[in-house]
Design an enzyme around this catalytic site. Structure first.
Site, mmCIF file in Angstrom:
data_model
loop_
_atom_site.group_PDB
_atom_site.id
_atom_site.type_symbol
_atom_site.label_atom_id
_atom_site.label_comp_id
_atom_site.label_asym_id
_atom_site.label_seq_id
_atom_site.Cartn_x
_atom_site.Cartn_y
_atom_site.Cartn_z
ATOM 1 N N LYS A 272 0.844 -1.203 0.000
ATOM 2 C CA LYS A 272 0.000 0.000 0.000
ATOM 3 C C LYS A 272 0.872 1.242 0.000
ATOM 4 O O LYS A 272 1.710 1.427 0.890
ATOM 5 C CB LYS A 272 -0.910 -0.015 1.234
ATOM 6 C CG LYS A 272 -1.737 1.253 1.430
ATOM 7 C CD LYS A 272 -2.481 1.199 2.754
ATOM 8 C CE LYS A 272 -3.131 2.538 3.081
ATOM 9 N NZ LYS A 272 -3.763 2.549 4.423
ATOM 10 N N ASP A 277 -2.281 10.462 3.911
ATOM 11 C CA ASP A 277 -3.689 10.091 4.073
ATOM 12 C C ASP A 277 -4.397 11.076 4.993
ATOM 13 O O ASP A 277 -4.278 10.997 6.218
ATOM 14 C CB ASP A 277 -3.804 8.673 4.633
ATOM 15 C CG ASP A 277 -5.254 8.247 4.835
ATOM 16 O OD1 ASP A 277 -6.135 8.848 4.183
ATOM 17 O OD2 ASP A 277 -5.504 7.330 5.625
ATOM 18 N N LYS A 284 -9.796 13.077 8.695
ATOM 19 C CA LYS A 284 -9.310 12.692 10.010
ATOM 20 C C LYS A 284 -9.227 13.923 10.913
ATOM 21 O O LYS A 284 -9.207 15.066 10.437
ATOM 22 C CB LYS A 284 -7.895 12.093 9.891
ATOM 23 C CG LYS A 284 -7.806 10.787 9.132
ATOM 24 C CD LYS A 284 -6.344 10.360 9.010
ATOM 25 C CE LYS A 284 -6.195 9.076 8.225
ATOM 26 N NZ LYS A 284 -6.673 7.890 8.968
ATOM 27 N N ASP A 295 1.606 6.232 5.906
ATOM 28 C CA ASP A 295 0.622 5.334 5.304
ATOM 29 C C ASP A 295 1.152 4.661 4.038
ATOM 30 O O ASP A 295 0.442 3.874 3.415
ATOM 31 C CB ASP A 295 -0.678 6.080 4.999
ATOM 32 C CG ASP A 295 -1.907 5.194 5.142
ATOM 33 O OD1 ASP A 295 -1.826 4.176 5.856
ATOM 34 O OD2 ASP A 295 -2.945 5.520 4.544
ATOM 35 N N ASP A 354 -11.993 7.296 4.265
ATOM 36 C CA ASP A 354 -10.768 7.034 5.039
ATOM 37 C C ASP A 354 -10.432 5.547 5.069
ATOM 38 O O ASP A 354 -9.412 5.155 5.608
ATOM 39 C CB ASP A 354 -10.924 7.570 6.470
ATOM 40 C CG ASP A 354 -9.598 7.637 7.211
ATOM 41 O OD1 ASP A 354 -8.552 7.695 6.538
ATOM 42 O OD2 ASP A 354 -9.602 7.623 8.453
ATOM 43 N N GLU A 356 -9.444 3.890 2.542
ATOM 44 C CA GLU A 356 -8.978 3.967 1.155
ATOM 45 C C GLU A 356 -7.935 2.917 0.802
ATOM 46 O O GLU A 356 -7.768 2.582 -0.376
ATOM 47 C CB GLU A 356 -8.410 5.370 0.877
ATOM 48 C CG GLU A 356 -6.964 5.590 1.258
ATOM 49 C CD GLU A 356 -6.667 5.427 2.752
ATOM 50 O OE1 GLU A 356 -5.538 5.036 3.089
ATOM 51 O OE2 GLU A 356 -7.568 5.688 3.572
ATOM 52 N N ARG A 358 -7.800 -0.279 1.200
ATOM 53 C CA ARG A 358 -8.376 -1.463 0.547
ATOM 54 C C ARG A 358 -8.846 -1.146 -0.869
ATOM 55 O O ARG A 358 -8.891 -2.023 -1.722
ATOM 56 C CB ARG A 358 -9.512 -2.014 1.412
ATOM 57 C CG ARG A 358 -10.699 -1.099 1.570
ATOM 58 C CD ARG A 358 -11.510 -1.385 2.815
ATOM 59 N NE ARG A 358 -10.822 -0.956 4.020
ATOM 60 C CZ ARG A 358 -11.302 -1.128 5.244
ATOM 61 N NH1 ARG A 358 -12.472 -1.714 5.425
ATOM 62 N NH2 ARG A 358 -10.612 -0.713 6.297
#
Length: 510
Positions: A272, A277, A284, A295, A354, A356, A358
């Site tokens: 990933k 993020d 967030k 991230d 959030d 995201e 996946r």
């Protein structure tokens, strides 16, 4: 820091070795290790123990200077606990003590003359090679500085620059191989740390792509970087839905280390690569959001692992795949309630932007079907729920339950145990899939707060039916917060050891 091997034989006595420092072990019961005994002709080490200057407990140290009959300028005594109870934990603590002591000493070189062979008697899965590799990782970790973007570097002129491990002549070949593996691992971990610690305005998707290109050039690997138009042609609607809000162009990176036979199916690592993020429209909170530069640690660990195995010239086919983008809010960003179509054709209702990770991984997991892989492992800072479940000690391991997947899980768990970069297997069952139901699409991208790390894995599992797959959730292990803030380099050690073990089995025809 340079590492090498020195052999201890009849022609070379420990006392005659010239070095800035030589480190030897002593025990709690005032007993000397064989190496310490060889330096104690004048009785100064025994005297230090009897006087109580050092207890011999794990973690205790004492630096002696100019011992009579010893060529080394200093002798560093390292406590190893009770004689006969040497363990991997004690050896790791000893390595850390050595690392801290050597970082403050003058002189250019040191010799580690610890009882490396003794560990196998108490911890059968550990051996000389493990002790050397582990010591290198500890020494390099202690010397690592995240000062790339500081105007004044933190490094100083003090500290030992060369370290030699003293081993029996009969173990020299195995020891040299362990040094090579330890160095490759440390270099891979350092790359992963460096990428993770860079801010989002530096480590962009393009930066990750350029890093892959540099690795490919240095180690003669194959690399391909797909841009937005190519991703659109591949119909990666899920991945591109995350990239819609950001100003940075998304990149889909494929880097190949083809060290095995041409006919051998590759092992694929999918990382990933969310370079920052914000949570997107599902924004967030501001507190701690700066840490969302981490991230992309899944992507960083893939590049670090590829670097390590390339340096080792590992005889195994390995492909790294990295979907890289930012997740930002804007007028063009994906909104909660939007429905997107993944590369597989499955539709997804985005209930929370959030979640995201996946969304980018599912298209990558579909893409890798073309490689007809032997196994696929995805690595992602995927869920805060995994941190709640496992804390910061173990990465979460998820996979299906059948013979092939159980074997893959055991390989990963074993590699984690061997390196201290541990994982814990979590459940993944059809009953959890119920939480992903949507009234309007094939699935939702979240399943509610209950079992959040499990439903995230269940979402990914829907895209992996055509191969053997495992998912590593590293949200709790990829970086540290607070005063120790920084990327850890995990799980490069786990992944590299997993691949080394696969290469060894392939060479043995198993």
């Amino acid at each position: 820091m340079d590492f090498s091997i020195k052999t201890n034989d009849a022609k070379t006595s420990i006392a005659s070795l010239k070095a800035g420092c030589i480190a030897v072990g002593i025990y709690e019961n005032k007993k000397l290790s064989p190496q310490a005994q060889a330096l104690d002709k004048s009785g100064e080490i025994t005297a230090a123990l009897k006087s109580g200057d050092i207890s011999g407990k794990p973690g205790s140290t004492l630096l002696l200077r100019k011992i009579a009959g010893v060529a080394a300028e200093r002798v560093l005594l390292i406590g190893l606990g009770q004689d006969g109870e040497l363990s991997d934990k004690v050896m790791s603590m000893a390595a850390l003590c050595v690392a801290r002591a050597l970082s403050t000493l003058g002189g250019s070189d040191a010799v580690l003359a610890l009882p490396f062979d003794g560990i196998a008697k108490q911890t059968p899965e550990r051996d000389l090679a493990w002790a050397i590799r582990n010591s290198i990782l500890v020494l390099r970790d202690n010397s690592y500085r995240s000062d790339t973007l500081k105007s004044k570097k933190e490094t100083t002129s003090s500290g030992i620059k060369k370290v030699a491990f003293l081993v029996a002549a009969a173990k020299a070949v195995a020891a040299k191989e362990a040094v090579a593996q330890g160095l490759a691992l440390a270099n891979g971990i350092d790359l992963t740390k460096e990428l993770g610690n860079l801010p989002g305005n530096v480590c962009t998707p393009t930066y990750l792509a350029n890093t892959a290109k540099k690795l490919a050039k240095e180690f003669k690997l194959s690399v391909e970087v797909l841009d937005r138009k190519q991703l659109e042609a591949l119909k990666m609607g899920s991945f591109l839905s995350v990239a819609r809000g950001g100003g940075e162009a998304p990149k889909f990176i494929i880097i190949k280390h083809l060290g095995g036979k041409a006919k051998d199916a590759p092992t694929v690592l999918v990382g990933k690569g969310i370079t920052f993020d914000t949570g997107g429209i599902s924004l967030k909170g501001g507190s701690g959001m700066d840490e969302m530069k981490y991230d992309m640690c899944g992507a960083g660990s893939v590049l670090g692992t590829i670097r390590a195995i390339a340096e080792l010239k590992l005889k195994l086919n390995v492909i790294g795949v990295i979907p890289a983008t930012e997740n930002m809010p804007s007028g063009t960003a994906t909104k909660p309630g939007d429905i997107v179509t993944s590369m597989s054709g499955q539709t997804i209702e985005v209930l929370n932007t959030d979640a995201e990770g996946r969304l980018v991984l599912c298209d990558a997991l579909t893409y890798v079907e073309r490689f007809k892989p032997a196994a696929v492992v995805d690595i992602a800072t995927l869920t805060g729920a995994c941190v709640t479940s496992l804390g910061h000690h173990n990465s979460g391991l998820f996979t299906r339950h059948d013979s092939a997947h159980d074997e893959l899980a055991n390989e990963l768990l074993s590699a984690g145990k061997a390196t201290g970069d541990t994982a814990w297997r979590m459940p993944i069952e059809d009953s959890y899939q119920e939480q992903l139901k949507s009234n309007f699409a094939d699935m939702a991208n979240i399943g509610g707060p209950a079992g959040g790390s499990i439903t995230a894995a269940c979402f990914l599992e829907r895209y992996t039916k055509k191969y053997t797959w495992a998912h590593l959730d590293i949200a709790g292990t990829a970086w540290k917060s607070g005063a120790a803030k920084g990327a850890t380099g995990r799980p490069v050690a786990l992944l590299t050891t997993f691949l080394i073990n696969r290469a060894e089995r392939a060479a043995a025809g198993k």
